[in-house]
Design a protein around this motif. Structure first.
Motif, PDB file in Angstrom:
ATOM      1  N   ASP A 103      -4.840 -29.856 -44.124  1.00  0.00           N
ATOM      2  CA  ASP A 103      -4.155 -30.505 -43.003  1.00  0.00           C
ATOM      3  C   ASP A 103      -4.497 -29.830 -41.681  1.00  0.00           C
ATOM      4  O   ASP A 103      -4.639 -30.493 -40.656  1.00  0.00           O
ATOM      5  CB  ASP A 103      -2.642 -30.482 -43.223  1.00  0.00           C
ATOM      6  CG  ASP A 103      -2.200 -31.502 -44.261  1.00  0.00           C
ATOM      7  OD1 ASP A 103      -3.068 -32.229 -44.779  1.00  0.00           O
ATOM      8  OD2 ASP A 103      -0.988 -31.560 -44.571  1.00  0.00           O
ATOM      9  N   PHE A 144      -6.072 -32.663 -39.190  1.00  0.00           N
ATOM     10  CA  PHE A 144      -5.233 -33.230 -38.142  1.00  0.00           C
ATOM     11  C   PHE A 144      -5.187 -32.307 -36.927  1.00  0.00           C
ATOM     12  O   PHE A 144      -5.373 -31.109 -37.032  1.00  0.00           O
ATOM     13  CB  PHE A 144      -3.815 -33.467 -38.671  1.00  0.00           C
ATOM     14  CG  PHE A 144      -3.783 -34.331 -39.896  1.00  0.00           C
ATOM     15  CD1 PHE A 144      -3.989 -35.700 -39.806  1.00  0.00           C
ATOM     16  CD2 PHE A 144      -3.573 -33.774 -41.140  1.00  0.00           C
ATOM     17  CE1 PHE A 144      -3.971 -36.498 -40.935  1.00  0.00           C
ATOM     18  CE2 PHE A 144      -3.550 -34.554 -42.283  1.00  0.00           C
ATOM     19  CZ  PHE A 144      -3.752 -35.925 -42.181  1.00  0.00           C
ATOM     20  N   GLU A 175      -1.006 -32.596 -32.053  1.00  0.00           N
ATOM     21  CA  GLU A 175       0.124 -33.513 -31.916  1.00  0.00           C
ATOM     22  C   GLU A 175       0.657 -34.018 -33.271  1.00  0.00           C
ATOM     23  O   GLU A 175       1.862 -33.998 -33.493  1.00  0.00           O
ATOM     24  CB  GLU A 175      -0.247 -34.700 -31.017  1.00  0.00           C
ATOM     25  CG  GLU A 175      -0.353 -34.324 -29.539  1.00  0.00           C
ATOM     26  CD  GLU A 175       0.943 -33.733 -28.981  1.00  0.00           C
ATOM     27  OE1 GLU A 175       2.024 -34.073 -29.495  1.00  0.00           O
ATOM     28  OE2 GLU A 175       0.872 -32.933 -28.035  1.00  0.00           O
ATOM     29  N   PRO A 176      -0.214 -34.461 -34.196  1.00  0.00           N
ATOM     30  CA  PRO A 176       0.325 -34.906 -35.489  1.00  0.00           C
ATOM     31  C   PRO A 176       1.028 -33.800 -36.277  1.00  0.00           C
ATOM     32  O   PRO A 176       1.938 -34.084 -37.056  1.00  0.00           O
ATOM     33  CB  PRO A 176      -0.920 -35.405 -36.243  1.00  0.00           C
ATOM     34  CG  PRO A 176      -1.910 -35.714 -35.177  1.00  0.00           C
ATOM     35  CD  PRO A 176      -1.658 -34.712 -34.098  1.00  0.00           C
ATOM     36  N   LEU A 177       0.594 -32.563 -36.081  1.00  0.00           N
ATOM     37  CA  LEU A 177       1.154 -31.457 -36.866  1.00  0.00           C
ATOM     38  C   LEU A 177       2.150 -30.610 -36.078  1.00  0.00           C
ATOM     39  O   LEU A 177       2.681 -29.637 -36.626  1.00  0.00           O
ATOM     40  CB  LEU A 177       0.026 -30.548 -37.375  1.00  0.00           C
ATOM     41  CG  LEU A 177      -0.869 -31.103 -38.477  1.00  0.00           C
ATOM     42  CD1 LEU A 177      -1.943 -30.101 -38.836  1.00  0.00           C
ATOM     43  CD2 LEU A 177      -0.053 -31.450 -39.713  1.00  0.00           C
ATOM     44  N   ARG A 178       2.408 -30.977 -34.851  1.00  0.00           N
ATOM     45  CA  ARG A 178       3.203 -30.104 -33.989  1.00  0.00           C
ATOM     46  C   ARG A 178       4.555 -29.747 -34.593  1.00  0.00           C
ATOM     47  O   ARG A 178       4.923 -28.567 -34.675  1.00  0.00           O
ATOM     48  CB  ARG A 178       3.407 -30.770 -32.629  1.00  0.00           C
ATOM     49  CG  ARG A 178       4.275 -29.951 -31.676  1.00  0.00           C
ATOM     50  CD  ARG A 178       4.344 -30.574 -30.301  1.00  0.00           C
ATOM     51  NE  ARG A 178       5.134 -29.757 -29.403  1.00  0.00           N
ATOM     52  CZ  ARG A 178       5.261 -30.000 -28.107  1.00  0.00           C
ATOM     53  NH1 ARG A 178       4.652 -31.050 -27.574  1.00  0.00           N
ATOM     54  NH2 ARG A 178       5.998 -29.207 -27.351  1.00  0.00           N
ATOM     55  N   ARG A 192       5.670 -30.076 -37.721  1.00  0.00           N
ATOM     56  CA  ARG A 192       5.517 -29.342 -38.978  1.00  0.00           C
ATOM     57  C   ARG A 192       5.144 -27.887 -38.704  1.00  0.00           C
ATOM     58  O   ARG A 192       5.654 -26.975 -39.359  1.00  0.00           O
ATOM     59  CB  ARG A 192       4.438 -29.998 -39.853  1.00  0.00           C
ATOM     60  CG  ARG A 192       4.874 -31.248 -40.584  1.00  0.00           C
ATOM     61  CD  ARG A 192       3.733 -31.810 -41.414  1.00  0.00           C
ATOM     62  NE  ARG A 192       3.270 -30.856 -42.404  1.00  0.00           N
ATOM     63  CZ  ARG A 192       2.120 -30.972 -43.071  1.00  0.00           C
ATOM     64  NH1 ARG A 192       1.308 -31.998 -42.812  1.00  0.00           N
ATOM     65  NH2 ARG A 192       1.770 -30.072 -43.961  1.00  0.00           N
TER      66      ARG A 192
END
Length: 256
Positions: free
Chosen positions: A134, A138, A141-144, A146
């Motif tokens: 991940d 990614f 932004e998509p993982l921020r 998390r």
């Protein structure tokens, strides 16, 4: 500002030494002029100096120098409050910078060359919680959310330093392998192949081999970080009450 005096037992002092505080206040006076005493809000200089000294009692010389340097960069016109100065002395880590470090260092770690270098163990364990797949797939932004949650979890309890994993087998004749070591390695390889072949249920998703490795290490009796104990259970879909041995047997039964 020059060299600050060395204090051998700052934990026994209720305040920074008078010499430290006087030099800090004089430097502020030189920088900000009349705005420095104006910022006291009518409180006399000695009382304000004492208040600052008590707030900064456990701050080291390099931290105070960082705050003094940063105060000018932050606002060259108006002096900082004591709270603002403390924050400048000990700035909070930048979560996005930590994320960038995690992506870079985890990529190096996965090469198995031992070249990864981490600023602190919390960043490493947060990277473990997210998983290399991940992290590399990614963006920020998509993982921020998390990432911020993983980093907060890694900071919530003391975590040990990490140990570099052993990726390469020794050269022939250089080191013997015990039967127990061989059995353990074969078990790890079997689970790894299960993941790659997609026969391990939820655990077969890419990027979760690291969680299986943590599971295997705990099942083998190795002491791992508390945060890591919870992370692999969450990632592999196990409850926190299950033992590592039972979880490993469950994974192996799925592969059968």
């Amino acid at each position: 500002m020059g060299e600050l005096p060395n204090v051998t037992s700052p934990e026994n002092l209720p305040s920074l030494p008078d010499l430290w505080m006087e030099r800090i206040f004089r430097l502020m006076e030189n920088r900000y002029g009349a705005k420095w005493p104006d910022s006291f809000g009518g409180i006399e200089r000695e009382r304000m100096r004492q208040a600052w000294g008590e707030e900064l009692a456990d701050y080291a010389g390099d931290e105070i120098k960082r705050g003094l340097d940063a105060s000018v960069a932050r606002n060259p016109v108006w002096p900082p409050t004591v709270g603002e100065f403390m924050a400048l002395c000990r700035p909070l880590p930048d979560a996005r910078a930590d994320f960038a470090e995690a992506r870079e260092q985890m990529a190096l770690r996965m090469r198995g060359e031992g070249a990864d270098r981490w600023s602190r163990p919390q960043v490493y364990w947060a990277a473990v919680a997210i998983g290399n797949y991940d992290l590399q797939t990614f963006g920020w932004e998509p993982l921020r959310h998390r990432w911020e949650n993983a980093l907060a979890g890694a900071k919530s309890s003391p975590v040990p330093e990490w140990k570099a994993p052993l990726y390469a087998l020794p050269k022939p004749g250089e080191q013997g392998v015990t039967r127990e070591d061989a059995r353990e390695r074969i078990s790890g390889v079997a689970v790894g192949l299960t993941l790659k072949n997609g026969r391990g249920g939820d655990a077969a998703e890419p990027g979760k081999a690291w969680a299986v490795e943590l599971l295997r290490r705990e099942a083998a009796g190795e002491s791992i970080a508390l945060v890591a104990e919870g992370v692999w259970r969450d990632v592999l879909g196990f409850g926190h009450g299950i033992s590592a041995g039972d979880a490993l047997r469950s994974l192996e039964s799925r592969a059968a």
